[in-house]
Design an enzyme around this catalytic site. Sequence first.
Site, PDB file in Angstrom:
ATOM      1  N   ASN A  20       0.831  -1.201   0.000  1.00  0.00           N
ATOM      2  CA  ASN A  20       0.000   0.000   0.000  1.00  0.00           C
ATOM      3  C   ASN A  20       0.866   1.251   0.000  1.00  0.00           C
ATOM      4  O   ASN A  20       1.846   1.349   0.748  1.00  0.00           O
ATOM      5  CB  ASN A  20      -0.924   0.005   1.221  1.00  0.00           C
ATOM      6  CG  ASN A  20      -1.989  -1.069   1.119  1.00  0.00           C
ATOM      7  OD1 ASN A  20      -2.857  -1.014   0.256  1.00  0.00           O
ATOM      8  ND2 ASN A  20      -1.917  -2.067   1.993  1.00  0.00           N
TER       9      ASN A  20
ATOM     10  N   GLU B 208     -12.311  -6.949  -3.846  1.00  0.00           N
ATOM     11  CA  GLU B 208     -12.006  -7.151  -2.429  1.00  0.00           C
ATOM     12  C   GLU B 208     -13.245  -7.594  -1.655  1.00  0.00           C
ATOM     13  O   GLU B 208     -14.372  -7.480  -2.124  1.00  0.00           O
ATOM     14  CB  GLU B 208     -11.487  -5.844  -1.822  1.00  0.00           C
ATOM     15  CG  GLU B 208     -10.237  -5.288  -2.453  1.00  0.00           C
ATOM     16  CD  GLU B 208      -9.835  -3.970  -1.825  1.00  0.00           C
ATOM     17  OE1 GLU B 208      -8.810  -3.957  -1.120  1.00  0.00           O
ATOM     18  OE2 GLU B 208     -10.527  -2.958  -2.025  1.00  0.00           O
TER      19      GLU B 208
END
Length: 282
Positions: free
Chosen positions: A117, A236
């Site tokens: 990330n 997701e």
Amino acid sequence: MRTAFCIINTDSDLNRPDTQLKTDTVQAQEIRKGLRQGEFKAFLQPKFDLNSNALLSVEVLARWKHPDHGLLAPAVFIPTMFRENLLDDLLHNLLQQGLAHQIVLHDKGHRFGFAFNLSLSQLSNTNFLEKLISRLEKHPLPLASVTFEITEDGPTIADEVCIKSVIRLRQLGVRLSLDDYGTGQSSLFRLCQLPFDEIKLAGEFTRQILSSSKHRSIARTTVMLARELGIQLVVEGIETEEQRCCLSEMGVRIGQGYYCARPMPFESLLAGLTSRNNNFAA
């Protein structure tokens, strides 16, 4: 090597991080000490083929093995890290661990991509970028196996410094993913501004996909958008077989979520890969 895997339910503390600890009880000084002493660990969550259950790649996520409070989830420490400008230190820490894990897996025949990330605000810092590039250039594996998932925390229009930083990363060969697509006001602007290789549709849509025709329509439209742009789509938040089937029928190939695997320490991933049944702790 494409490895099929399945679910094992476990009560292990490693898979149940404490999110009850109040964020205001975690002080910046305590976090800095934890970073110095290596208490922040890279946990890995698989991304998998919805049709074959093959493990395709992993996302690197942070967990804090606190000496007093046990395993802590990001919600406990990320707000303080953001406020105290410690996210750069955390990313470098996770990058060091994650890339080392990737090399071990590669040497054992498991050639998985690793995703990290990264926020646009971090890419505005040229010193951070130079340090990041320096570390990536030392990685012995092809950088096409490294993805940065760009989070939605920057301005609607990325500034010139951010754009140049993204271009430099792409020139190295790394992949870029637009994380939590559909939840930020600037998602469509981001797709126009920056050279993404992947869209990650936010889990909020998956959770409502069976009960809401609007959420199904948006998911279906995102499948078509990714196809039209020629980029990869990852969905997701998959938690049930029904959600997996619904998404697969729409044409979604790659998914991530607790249905197949929770974030796990490297040792659990490696054990699952090398076990007879290729089982993963969930």
